[in-house]
Design a protein around this motif. Structure first.
Motif, PDB file in Angstrom:
ATOM      1  N   TRP A 212      76.259 -11.553 -18.978  1.00  0.00           N
ATOM      2  CA  TRP A 212      77.331 -11.781 -18.782  1.00  0.00           C
ATOM      3  C   TRP A 212      77.761 -12.253 -17.475  1.00  0.00           C
ATOM      4  O   TRP A 212      77.088 -12.135 -16.469  1.00  0.00           O
ATOM      5  CB  TRP A 212      78.274 -10.283 -18.644  1.00  0.00           C
ATOM      6  CG  TRP A 212      78.372  -9.773 -19.713  1.00  0.00           C
ATOM      7  CD1 TRP A 212      77.816  -9.815 -20.964  1.00  0.00           C
ATOM      8  CD2 TRP A 212      79.473  -8.590 -20.272  1.00  0.00           C
ATOM      9  NE1 TRP A 212      78.162  -8.875 -22.028  1.00  0.00           N
ATOM     10  CE2 TRP A 212      79.371  -8.189 -21.527  1.00  0.00           C
ATOM     11  CE3 TRP A 212      80.394  -8.203 -19.536  1.00  0.00           C
ATOM     12  CZ2 TRP A 212      80.049  -7.267 -21.899  1.00  0.00           C
ATOM     13  CZ3 TRP A 212      81.366  -7.081 -20.004  1.00  0.00           C
ATOM     14  CH2 TRP A 212      81.113  -6.752 -21.430  1.00  0.00           C
ATOM     15  N   SER A 213      78.925 -13.061 -17.256  1.00  0.00           N
ATOM     16  CA  SER A 213      79.241 -13.814 -16.181  1.00  0.00           C
ATOM     17  C   SER A 213      79.711 -12.922 -14.902  1.00  0.00           C
ATOM     18  O   SER A 213      80.293 -11.604 -15.647  1.00  0.00           O
ATOM     19  CB  SER A 213      80.149 -15.095 -16.135  1.00  0.00           C
ATOM     20  OG  SER A 213      81.223 -14.582 -16.795  1.00  0.00           O
ATOM     21  N   ARG A 214      79.834 -13.112 -13.868  1.00  0.00           N
ATOM     22  CA  ARG A 214      80.705 -12.289 -12.851  1.00  0.00           C
ATOM     23  C   ARG A 214      82.006 -12.018 -13.356  1.00  0.00           C
ATOM     24  O   ARG A 214      82.645 -10.697 -13.240  1.00  0.00           O
ATOM     25  CB  ARG A 214      80.521 -12.704 -11.318  1.00  0.00           C
ATOM     26  CG  ARG A 214      81.027 -11.836 -10.553  1.00  0.00           C
ATOM     27  CD  ARG A 214      80.970 -12.444  -9.046  1.00  0.00           C
ATOM     28  NE  ARG A 214      82.407 -12.860  -8.633  1.00  0.00           N
ATOM     29  CZ  ARG A 214      82.602 -13.702  -7.680  1.00  0.00           C
ATOM     30  NH1 ARG A 214      81.608 -14.102  -6.989  1.00  0.00           N
ATOM     31  NH2 ARG A 214      83.739 -13.712  -7.243  1.00  0.00           N
ATOM     32  N   GLN A 215      82.569 -12.858 -13.701  1.00  0.00           N
ATOM     33  CA  GLN A 215      84.129 -13.045 -14.180  1.00  0.00           C
ATOM     34  C   GLN A 215      84.257 -12.126 -15.347  1.00  0.00           C
ATOM     35  O   GLN A 215      85.017 -11.276 -15.549  1.00  0.00           O
ATOM     36  CB  GLN A 215      84.716 -14.143 -14.555  1.00  0.00           C
ATOM     37  CG  GLN A 215      86.078 -14.201 -15.044  1.00  0.00           C
ATOM     38  CD  GLN A 215      86.621 -15.719 -15.503  1.00  0.00           C
ATOM     39  OE1 GLN A 215      86.041 -16.794 -15.094  1.00  0.00           O
ATOM     40  NE2 GLN A 215      87.712 -15.625 -16.010  1.00  0.00           N
ATOM     41  N   GLU A 216      83.442 -12.228 -16.420  1.00  0.00           N
ATOM     42  CA  GLU A 216      83.013 -11.226 -17.656  1.00  0.00           C
ATOM     43  C   GLU A 216      83.134  -9.950 -17.305  1.00  0.00           C
ATOM     44  O   GLU A 216      83.777  -8.955 -17.794  1.00  0.00           O
ATOM     45  CB  GLU A 216      82.257 -11.617 -18.646  1.00  0.00           C
ATOM     46  CG  GLU A 216      82.345 -13.067 -19.175  1.00  0.00           C
ATOM     47  CD  GLU A 216      81.247 -13.432 -20.102  1.00  0.00           C
ATOM     48  OE1 GLU A 216      81.428 -13.979 -21.271  1.00  0.00           O
ATOM     49  OE2 GLU A 216      80.100 -13.289 -19.575  1.00  0.00           O
ATOM     50  N   ARG A 217      82.241  -9.858 -16.201  1.00  0.00           N
ATOM     51  CA  ARG A 217      81.952  -8.241 -15.716  1.00  0.00           C
ATOM     52  C   ARG A 217      83.226  -7.667 -15.200  1.00  0.00           C
ATOM     53  O   ARG A 217      83.593  -6.549 -15.311  1.00  0.00           O
ATOM     54  CB  ARG A 217      80.913  -8.131 -14.844  1.00  0.00           C
ATOM     55  CG  ARG A 217      79.519  -8.130 -15.722  1.00  0.00           C
ATOM     56  CD  ARG A 217      78.284  -7.917 -14.985  1.00  0.00           C
ATOM     57  NE  ARG A 217      78.140  -6.707 -14.585  1.00  0.00           N
ATOM     58  CZ  ARG A 217      76.816  -6.039 -14.274  1.00  0.00           C
ATOM     59  NH1 ARG A 217      75.783  -6.992 -14.275  1.00  0.00           N
ATOM     60  NH2 ARG A 217      76.746  -4.770 -14.146  1.00  0.00           N
ATOM     61  N   GLU A 218      84.061  -8.594 -14.218  1.00  0.00           N
ATOM     62  CA  GLU A 218      85.353  -8.161 -13.649  1.00  0.00           C
ATOM     63  C   GLU A 218      86.283  -7.707 -14.506  1.00  0.00           C
ATOM     64  O   GLU A 218      87.218  -7.132 -14.154  1.00  0.00           O
ATOM     65  CB  GLU A 218      85.609  -9.076 -12.700  1.00  0.00           C
ATOM     66  CG  GLU A 218      84.726  -9.343 -11.346  1.00  0.00           C
ATOM     67  CD  GLU A 218      85.072 -10.444 -10.664  1.00  0.00           C
ATOM     68  OE1 GLU A 218      85.838 -11.327 -10.925  1.00  0.00           O
ATOM     69  OE2 GLU A 218      84.348 -10.633  -9.244  1.00  0.00           O
TER      70      GLU A 218
ATOM     71  N   PRO B 294      85.419  -2.203 -14.772  1.00  0.00           N
ATOM     72  CA  PRO B 294      84.601  -1.991 -13.656  1.00  0.00           C
ATOM     73  C   PRO B 294      85.071  -1.127 -12.664  1.00  0.00           C
ATOM     74  O   PRO B 294      86.157  -1.315 -12.320  1.00  0.00           O
ATOM     75  CB  PRO B 294      84.211  -3.464 -12.995  1.00  0.00           C
ATOM     76  CG  PRO B 294      85.289  -4.217 -13.499  1.00  0.00           C
ATOM     77  CD  PRO B 294      85.971  -3.527 -14.824  1.00  0.00           C
TER      78      PRO B 294
ATOM     79  N   PRO C  97      79.517  -0.987  -9.218  1.00  0.00           N
ATOM     80  CA  PRO C  97      79.394  -1.962 -10.431  1.00  0.00           C
ATOM     81  C   PRO C  97      78.567  -1.744 -11.532  1.00  0.00           C
ATOM     82  O   PRO C  97      78.579  -2.313 -12.654  1.00  0.00           O
ATOM     83  CB  PRO C  97      78.727  -3.295  -9.745  1.00  0.00           C
ATOM     84  CG  PRO C  97      78.232  -2.556  -8.299  1.00  0.00           C
ATOM     85  CD  PRO C  97      78.811  -1.743  -7.845  1.00  0.00           C
TER      86      PRO C  97
END
Length: 89
Positions: A46-52, A74, A79
């Motif tokens: 997952w990208s940082r954006q997807e996790r956010e 999140p 995190p």
């Protein structure tokens, strides 16, 4: 990998899976609250954006029954955890 995580069940694992826990080399977040409380979500790749953005996870045990989704986002100060934010059809 953390001892507690080694004992948890991963979201989406088959009920018949003899080893439904986390796999080495994968990244996970713990789902907290709601119908999927205590499960781990594989966020490998997952990208940082997807996790956010969090996740809308299909579940039969949420407010809307089969086909419904549980919304998890999140936790700002941790995190490694996604908190339940409600259910949606």
């Amino acid at each position: 990998m953390d001892e507690q995580i080694m004992r948890g069940r991963v979201y989406g694992a088959d009920h018949d899976d003899p080893d439904p826990g986390p796999k080495p080399g994968h990244a996970y977040v713990e789902l907290v609250g709601g119908p999927l409380d205590g499960l781990f979500l594989d966020v490998t790749g997952w990208s940082r954006q997807e996790r956010e953005e969090g996740a809308a996870l299909t579940t039969e045990i949420g407010q809307y029954g089969p086909g419904g989704r549980a919304l998890y986002g999140p936790r700002p100060d941790d995190p490694g955890r996604f908190d339940w934010q409600g259910d949606t059809p």
